[in-house]
Design a protein around this motif. Structure first.
Motif, PDB file in Angstrom:
ATOM      1  N   ASN A 245      -0.159 -26.753   1.836  1.00 57.29           N
ATOM      2  CA  ASN A 245      -1.105 -25.837   1.216  1.00 57.29           C
ATOM      3  C   ASN A 245      -1.820 -24.844   1.933  1.00 57.29           C
ATOM      4  O   ASN A 245      -1.874 -23.597   1.405  1.00 57.29           O
ATOM      5  CB  ASN A 245      -2.082 -26.474   0.336  1.00 57.29           C
ATOM      6  N   ASP A 246      -2.298 -25.119   3.187  1.00 58.93           N
ATOM      7  CA  ASP A 246      -2.990 -24.216   4.048  1.00 58.93           C
ATOM      8  C   ASP A 246      -1.946 -23.027   4.302  1.00 58.93           C
ATOM      9  O   ASP A 246      -2.389 -21.901   4.471  1.00 58.93           O
ATOM     10  CB  ASP A 246      -3.413 -24.766   5.190  1.00 58.93           C
ATOM     11  N   GLN A 247      -0.593 -23.422   4.777  1.00 55.77           N
ATOM     12  CA  GLN A 247       0.149 -22.450   4.962  1.00 55.77           C
ATOM     13  C   GLN A 247       0.629 -21.535   3.862  1.00 55.77           C
ATOM     14  O   GLN A 247       0.851 -20.141   4.112  1.00 55.77           O
ATOM     15  CB  GLN A 247       1.493 -23.095   5.664  1.00 55.77           C
ATOM     16  N   LYS A 248       0.797 -22.047   2.825  1.00 54.13           N
ATOM     17  CA  LYS A 248       1.104 -21.214   1.543  1.00 54.13           C
ATOM     18  C   LYS A 248      -0.155 -20.193   1.444  1.00 54.13           C
ATOM     19  O   LYS A 248       0.071 -18.731   1.179  1.00 54.13           O
ATOM     20  CB  LYS A 248       1.332 -22.087   0.356  1.00 54.13           C
ATOM     21  N   ASN A 249      -1.339 -20.711   1.481  1.00 52.64           N
ATOM     22  CA  ASN A 249      -2.587 -19.787   1.102  1.00 52.64           C
ATOM     23  C   ASN A 249      -2.403 -18.805   2.115  1.00 52.64           C
ATOM     24  O   ASN A 249      -2.973 -17.517   1.817  1.00 52.64           O
ATOM     25  CB  ASN A 249      -3.719 -20.530   1.188  1.00 52.64           C
ATOM     26  N   ASN A 250      -2.291 -18.960   3.560  1.00 50.45           N
ATOM     27  CA  ASN A 250      -2.236 -18.117   4.600  1.00 50.45           C
ATOM     28  C   ASN A 250      -1.115 -16.941   4.342  1.00 50.45           C
ATOM     29  O   ASN A 250      -1.268 -15.760   4.604  1.00 50.45           O
ATOM     30  CB  ASN A 250      -2.189 -18.714   5.847  1.00 50.45           C
ATOM     31  N   ALA A 251       0.009 -17.368   3.946  1.00 50.78           N
ATOM     32  CA  ALA A 251       1.146 -16.558   3.812  1.00 50.78           C
ATOM     33  C   ALA A 251       0.721 -15.413   2.521  1.00 50.78           C
ATOM     34  O   ALA A 251       0.927 -14.149   2.584  1.00 50.78           O
ATOM     35  CB  ALA A 251       2.487 -17.169   3.504  1.00 50.78           C
TER      36      ALA A 251
ATOM     37  N   LYS B  94      -2.152 -14.336   1.614  1.00 49.11           N
ATOM     38  CA  LYS B  94      -3.300 -13.581   1.990  1.00 49.11           C
ATOM     39  C   LYS B  94      -2.615 -12.601   3.103  1.00 49.11           C
ATOM     40  O   LYS B  94      -3.046 -11.319   2.907  1.00 49.11           O
ATOM     41  CB  LYS B  94      -4.426 -14.379   2.974  1.00 49.11           C
ATOM     42  N   ASP B  95      -1.684 -12.604   3.930  1.00 44.44           N
ATOM     43  CA  ASP B  95      -0.910 -11.888   4.733  1.00 44.44           C
ATOM     44  C   ASP B  95      -0.118 -10.877   3.992  1.00 44.44           C
ATOM     45  O   ASP B  95       0.057  -9.776   4.334  1.00 44.44           O
ATOM     46  CB  ASP B  95      -0.003 -12.373   5.765  1.00 44.44           C
ATOM     47  N   ASP B  96       0.445 -11.261   2.441  1.00 51.48           N
ATOM     48  CA  ASP B  96       1.203 -10.345   1.601  1.00 51.48           C
ATOM     49  C   ASP B  96       0.468  -8.961   1.075  1.00 51.48           C
ATOM     50  O   ASP B  96       0.985  -8.033   0.731  1.00 51.48           O
ATOM     51  CB  ASP B  96       1.955 -11.117   0.689  1.00 51.48           C
ATOM     52  N   ILE B  97      -0.828  -9.319   0.999  1.00 48.05           N
ATOM     53  CA  ILE B  97      -1.741  -8.312   0.296  1.00 48.05           C
ATOM     54  C   ILE B  97      -1.648  -6.959   1.086  1.00 48.05           C
ATOM     55  O   ILE B  97      -2.041  -7.007   2.407  1.00 48.05           O
ATOM     56  CB  ILE B  97      -3.175  -8.779  -0.001  1.00 48.05           C
ATOM     57  N   VAL B  98      -1.224  -5.738   0.516  1.00 49.49           N
ATOM     58  CA  VAL B  98      -1.429  -4.543   1.278  1.00 49.49           C
ATOM     59  C   VAL B  98      -2.420  -3.836   0.804  1.00 49.49           C
ATOM     60  O   VAL B  98      -2.578  -3.497  -0.516  1.00 49.49           O
ATOM     61  CB  VAL B  98      -0.104  -3.876   0.976  1.00 49.49           C
ATOM     62  N   ARG B  99      -3.389  -3.457   1.621  1.00 45.03           N
ATOM     63  CA  ARG B  99      -4.542  -2.509   1.117  1.00 45.03           C
ATOM     64  C   ARG B  99      -4.378  -1.248   1.542  1.00 45.03           C
ATOM     65  O   ARG B  99      -4.859  -0.779   2.477  1.00 45.03           O
ATOM     66  CB  ARG B  99      -5.883  -3.487   2.037  1.00 45.03           C
ATOM     67  N   GLU B 100      -3.362  -0.305   0.970  1.00 44.28           N
ATOM     68  CA  GLU B 100      -3.181   0.638   1.307  1.00 44.28           C
ATOM     69  C   GLU B 100      -2.972   1.657  -0.243  1.00 44.28           C
ATOM     70  O   GLU B 100      -2.224   1.219  -0.917  1.00 44.28           O
ATOM     71  CB  GLU B 100      -1.680   0.854   1.961  1.00 44.28           C
ATOM     72  N   VAL B 101      -3.717   2.623  -0.315  1.00 38.22           N
ATOM     73  CA  VAL B 101      -3.441   3.495  -1.223  1.00 38.22           C
ATOM     74  C   VAL B 101      -2.596   4.576  -1.332  1.00 38.22           C
ATOM     75  O   VAL B 101      -2.405   5.195   0.064  1.00 38.22           O
ATOM     76  CB  VAL B 101      -4.835   3.996  -1.632  1.00 38.22           C
ATOM     77  N   PRO B 102      -1.515   4.755  -2.181  1.00 38.87           N
ATOM     78  CA  PRO B 102      -0.546   5.695  -1.849  1.00 38.87           C
ATOM     79  C   PRO B 102      -0.895   7.064  -1.887  1.00 38.87           C
ATOM     80  O   PRO B 102      -2.175   7.524  -2.507  1.00 38.87           O
ATOM     81  CB  PRO B 102       0.498   5.346  -3.257  1.00 38.87           C
ATOM     82  N   GLN B 103      -0.206   7.841  -1.070  1.00 39.08           N
ATOM     83  CA  GLN B 103      -0.763   9.116  -0.843  1.00 39.08           C
ATOM     84  C   GLN B 103      -0.391  10.102  -1.987  1.00 39.08           C
ATOM     85  O   GLN B 103       0.322   9.986  -2.580  1.00 39.08           O
ATOM     86  CB  GLN B 103       0.286  10.070   0.362  1.00 39.08           C
ATOM     87  N   VAL B 104      -1.634  10.678  -2.304  1.00 41.82           N
ATOM     88  CA  VAL B 104      -1.782  11.625  -3.570  1.00 41.82           C
ATOM     89  C   VAL B 104      -0.855  12.927  -3.086  1.00 41.82           C
ATOM     90  O   VAL B 104      -1.094  13.504  -2.096  1.00 41.82           O
ATOM     91  CB  VAL B 104      -3.003  11.696  -3.888  1.00 41.82           C
ATOM     92  N   SER B 105      -0.222  13.372  -3.990  1.00 38.45           N
ATOM     93  CA  SER B 105       0.737  14.837  -4.062  1.00 38.45           C
ATOM     94  C   SER B 105      -0.411  15.795  -3.540  1.00 38.45           C
ATOM     95  O   SER B 105      -1.379  16.079  -4.161  1.00 38.45           O
ATOM     96  CB  SER B 105       1.390  15.174  -5.082  1.00 38.45           C
ATOM     97  N   SER B 106      -0.006  16.648  -2.836  1.00 42.58           N
ATOM     98  CA  SER B 106      -0.890  17.849  -2.200  1.00 42.58           C
ATOM     99  C   SER B 106      -0.799  18.989  -3.172  1.00 42.58           C
ATOM    100  O   SER B 106      -1.750  19.622  -3.620  1.00 42.58           O
ATOM    101  CB  SER B 106      -0.322  18.397  -1.150  1.00 42.58           C
ATOM    102  N   ALA B 107       0.074  18.729  -4.359  1.00 42.39           N
ATOM    103  CA  ALA B 107       0.155  19.662  -5.436  1.00 42.39           C
ATOM    104  C   ALA B 107      -0.811  19.393  -6.592  1.00 42.39           C
ATOM    105  O   ALA B 107      -1.071  20.346  -7.601  1.00 42.39           O
ATOM    106  CB  ALA B 107       1.451  19.792  -6.118  1.00 42.39           C
ATOM    107  N   LEU B 108      -1.473  18.417  -6.548  1.00 44.83           N
ATOM    108  CA  LEU B 108      -2.407  17.977  -7.652  1.00 44.83           C
ATOM    109  C   LEU B 108      -3.666  18.399  -7.190  1.00 44.83           C
ATOM    110  O   LEU B 108      -4.317  18.194  -6.007  1.00 44.83           O
ATOM    111  CB  LEU B 108      -2.489  16.374  -7.870  1.00 44.83           C
TER     112      LEU B 108
END
Length: 193
Positions: free
Chosen positions: A31-37, A39-53
């Protein structure tokens, strides 16, 4: 002589521990291994907004307009007996270049005999063809993907689900057939009627 009972006694059943019991140390480690996996999968990145907007205003949209056409837009156009390019020009008051992706053409070909007229319109030399570089032939995903990458298109569709998906993308106008003419929504400088 009586009949022998086949059920086990209650105390013997109670004593048995299943392999999935949470009290076992091996299960705690898994269970600990599953929980750690997770947490690692979460991507904390916002997609780049188009410069035309500029907020919701798309500065990349300018005449001549490039209009991505969907299959049901063509079928509704035929039902209402509208000319594609003149009707687009009447709606936008500017030159329009209708564009058809390979996926839309493949979808029209799959739909068969009923959509042969729509297919003939889509193969018109005035329509610009766009090559697709992805796998599969699902037209809705193709159009959404192309619009996200390049914010220079107006999407022409009558599909309710596709409209819902495109409305989530800022700065992309939607053209549709309504009341016997073409209607545009979310174009910043569109004339109000």
């Amino acid at each position: 002589m009586g009949v022998q009972k086949k059920t086990r006694k209650f105390a013997q059943v109670k004593r048995a521990i299943s392999l999935r019991d949470s009290r076992l140390k091996e299960n705690h480690a898994k269970n600990d291994q599953k929980n750690n996996a997770k947490k690692d999968d979460i991507v904390r990145e916002v997609p780049q907004v188009s410069s035309a907007l500029f907020f919701q205003y798309n500065t990349a949209l300018a005449p001549p307009y490039s209009i991505l056409v969907d299959t049901n837009f063509l079928s509704h156009t035929i039902q209402h007996k509208l000319e594609v390019i003149p009707s687009m020009m009447d709606c936008l008051y500017a030159k329009c270049i209708p564009m058809v992706t390979d996926c839309v053409l493949a979808e029209l070909e799959k739909l068969g005999q009923k959509y042969r007229l729509a297919l003939r319109i889509a193969k018109d030399p005035r329509f610009e063809r766009i090559k697709c570089d992805h796998k599969g032939t699902y037209a809705d995903d193709c159009l959404v993907d192309r619009v996200i990458k390049h914010r220079v298109y107006i999407v022409a569709t009558n599909d309710r689900d596709l409209k819902r998906r495109i409305r989530k993308i800022p700065g992309v106008p939607i053209m549709s057939v309504a009341r016997g003419k073409y209607v545009i929504e979310r174009l910043p400088d569109a004339p109000e009627k």
